[in-house]
Write a protein that holds these residues in place. Structure first.
Motif, mmCIF file in Angstrom:
data_model
loop_
_atom_site.group_PDB
_atom_site.id
_atom_site.type_symbol
_atom_site.label_atom_id
_atom_site.label_comp_id
_atom_site.label_asym_id
_atom_site.label_seq_id
_atom_site.Cartn_x
_atom_site.Cartn_y
_atom_site.Cartn_z
ATOM 1 N N CYS A 177 1.956 -5.896 -12.736
ATOM 2 C CA CYS A 177 2.215 -6.998 -11.805
ATOM 3 C C CYS A 177 0.929 -7.512 -11.169
ATOM 4 O O CYS A 177 0.843 -8.691 -10.797
ATOM 5 C CB CYS A 177 3.205 -6.560 -10.733
ATOM 6 N N VAL A 196 4.076 -0.337 -13.265
ATOM 7 C CA VAL A 196 4.632 -1.539 -12.625
ATOM 8 C C VAL A 196 3.580 -2.193 -11.730
ATOM 9 O O VAL A 196 3.379 -3.419 -11.763
ATOM 10 C CB VAL A 196 5.897 -1.179 -11.811
ATOM 11 N N LEU A 217 7.311 -7.820 -7.143
ATOM 12 C CA LEU A 217 7.467 -6.753 -8.134
ATOM 13 C C LEU A 217 6.376 -5.694 -7.975
ATOM 14 O O LEU A 217 6.616 -4.504 -8.184
ATOM 15 C CB LEU A 217 7.434 -7.351 -9.543
ATOM 16 N N GLN A 218 5.177 -6.128 -7.584
ATOM 17 C CA GLN A 218 4.103 -5.181 -7.303
ATOM 18 C C GLN A 218 4.495 -4.262 -6.151
ATOM 19 O O GLN A 218 4.156 -3.069 -6.134
ATOM 20 C CB GLN A 218 2.823 -5.947 -6.960
ATOM 21 N N ILE A 268 7.438 -3.114 -5.574
ATOM 22 C CA ILE A 268 8.305 -2.057 -6.099
ATOM 23 C C ILE A 268 7.452 -0.907 -6.633
ATOM 24 O O ILE A 268 7.718 0.269 -6.363
ATOM 25 C CB ILE A 268 9.219 -2.610 -7.204
ATOM 26 N N GLY A 269 6.409 -1.248 -7.402
ATOM 27 C CA GLY A 269 5.520 -0.200 -7.911
ATOM 28 C C GLY A 269 4.865 0.576 -6.792
ATOM 29 O O GLY A 269 4.787 1.818 -6.836
ATOM 30 N N THR A 322 5.362 5.635 -14.087
ATOM 31 C CA THR A 322 6.140 4.394 -14.154
ATOM 32 C C THR A 322 5.768 3.458 -13.005
ATOM 33 O O THR A 322 5.571 2.255 -13.204
ATOM 34 C CB THR A 322 7.647 4.704 -14.104
ATOM 35 N N GLY A 323 5.674 3.999 -11.803
ATOM 36 C CA GLY A 323 5.275 3.188 -10.656
ATOM 37 C C GLY A 323 3.882 2.605 -10.820
ATOM 38 O O GLY A 323 3.632 1.442 -10.482
#
Length: 453
Positions: free
Chosen positions: A90, A86, A109-110, A112-113, A82-83
């Protein structure tokens, strides 16, 4: 034995997750080279251009502490994939960004990944390799990561000069897909005891506190230090961080076990990591800007120059690891910190002359001594804690590293915005490093065997 088998599966996994570490480190250096071009093409102010870097670092710093715990809660492989998704999606969005606002949002947002996948590199490696091979495996992973770090300035310069700055983001998705496939095939989960619940209140407090503090620093250029908004956000951010510390001391399952900072060597190690990462911002962001604005180098030329600060690291790191096994890691780390301080002092002395031959030695010194900070401090942190707290200690050190970079860019950007002086940026960083190195030398000398807190 074939190219892939159950016997060599763990090595395939190591290479895959190490490339994740590499992607995160690559992002530290590749964007800085392209920043002047991005600023010009998207018509960004100096403050907005710095947010292209800082939005990623800020979100990364706020959420990296919870990345490993998400893996414990929901399974390493699903969270890891999931990471990765993301991060990759992004990156695509950042490459297609039509404006600075969209690019900054995509970068946040990148982050967060990256915060999700970065801590899982250590966890998945430790779960795959037996104790007697674990240190060697982590060393190989670190070497792969620093190779990405070393080529970052060159890659950033080449892509920006020959194609477009947008390709510094578009190169990520193919690597992400390859990592995902190899990890999916190679990963084998293990039985673990049920993890404690995630401290969502602590996460909200530290994330909001960090955001308010750093945002106020970054916006001081546009709003002014006399602005009620700047001072209000600064006070609110610091207050939230104090509340976070108090809350963590009283909760049963803290996000960050604040009591660990009572151990002198643990505090010194994290402080060392913090200021070492702080110093990367003047090197990989402001030295790159200096090379293009004051030395009149192209993005490619600037990338090749700044590469001097990264190229020696993959070669020095293994040697540094051997020395760490033979000598007190705290003293090595302090020596490395003094070395980076000397490098920053050399840059500040060379900057007024606008001469590449005077400027280059400071970058080279930084590249040689930096591994002497990051390799020994990780060993010192592990040695200062009982084994059942190694995971938490590693997570805190990653948070210190990311927060150091975020604060470093915010402070240096503020200094540069007010004085337009590269000398001030480099010299102030050198002074900070000398002061912290002296303090850490005192704290490391108070180190003791493994603690039991």
């Amino acid at each position: 034995m074939g190219l892939y088998s159950e016997g060599n599966r763990k090595w395939w996994l190591l290479v895959a997750v190490s490339c994740v570490l590499g992607l995160v480190l690559l992002d530290e250096t590749v964007v800085g080279i392209a920043l002047p071009t991005i600023q010009a093409e998207l018509d960004l102010s100096l403050n907005q251009s710095h947010w292209v870097v800082n939005s990623y670092l800020l979100v990364f710093a706020c959420f990296v502490a919870v990345g490993g715990k998400l893996g414990d809660q929901f399974g390493m492989l699903p969270v890891f994939l999931t990471g990765l998704a993301v991060f990759g999606l992004c990156s695509v969005a950042g490459g297609f960004a039509p404006s600075g606002e969209v690019l900054i949002t995509a970068r946040a947002l990148q982050g967060i990944g990256a915060a999700i996948i970065f801590p899982l590199f250590v966890a998945m490696t430790a779960m795959t390799f037996p104790q007697e091979e674990r240190g060697f495996a982590l060393g190989i992973g670190g070497a792969i990561g620093t190779i990405f770090l070393a080529i970052g300035p060159l890659v950033g310069g080449l892509l920006t000069d020959l194609l477009s700055w947008r390709w510094i983001f578009w190169i990520n998705p193919p690597i992400v897909i390859l990592i995902a496939v190899v990890t999916f095939v190679s990963w084998r989960d293990v039985d673990r005891p049920p993890p404690p619940p995630i401290d969502w209140t602590g996460l909200a407090l530290i994330a909001s506190g960090m955001f308010c503090t750093v945002f106020s620093l970054m916006q001081s250029e546009d709003w002014g230090w006399n602005s009620p908004a700047v001072s209000g956000l600064m006070v609110a951010g610091l207050a939230l961080l104090v509340v976070f510390a108090i809350y963590e001391l009283r909760t049963a399952n803290p996000l960050i076990e604040v009591d660990l900072f009572k151990i002198p060597v643990f505090t010194a190690s994290n402080l060392t990591i913090f200021v070492a990462q702080y110093s990367k911002m003047p090197i990989f962001i402001f030295a790159a800007l200096y090379a293009q604005t004051e030395l009149s180098l192209s993005p490619l030329g600037a990338g090749m120059l700044v590469m001097l600060a990264a190229l020696p690291q993959p070669f020095v790191a293994p040697y540094c690891g051997k020395l760490t096994d033979q000598h007190p890691p705290g003293l090595l780390a302090t020596g490395g910190l003094f070395g980076i301080a000397v490098a920053m002092a050399l840059l500040s002395l060379a900057a007024p002359f606008g001469n590449i031959w005077l400027f280059a030695p400071g970058l080279l010194v930084a590249g040689i001594v930096t591994p002497f900070v990051f390799v020994p401090t990780q060993a010192a942190i592990m040695a200062s804690l009982p084994e059942h707290k190694h995971g938490q200690g590693g997570g805190i050190s990653m948070s210190s590293q990311m927060i150091g970079g975020t604060v470093g860019l915010a402070v240096c950007s503020t200094l540069f915005a007010f004085h337009k002086s590269y000398v001030l940026v480099f010299a102030s960083t050198a002074m900070l490093l000398f002061v912290v190195a002296a303090l850490c030398l005192f704290l490391f000398r108070r180190s003791s065997p493994v603690q039991t807190v």
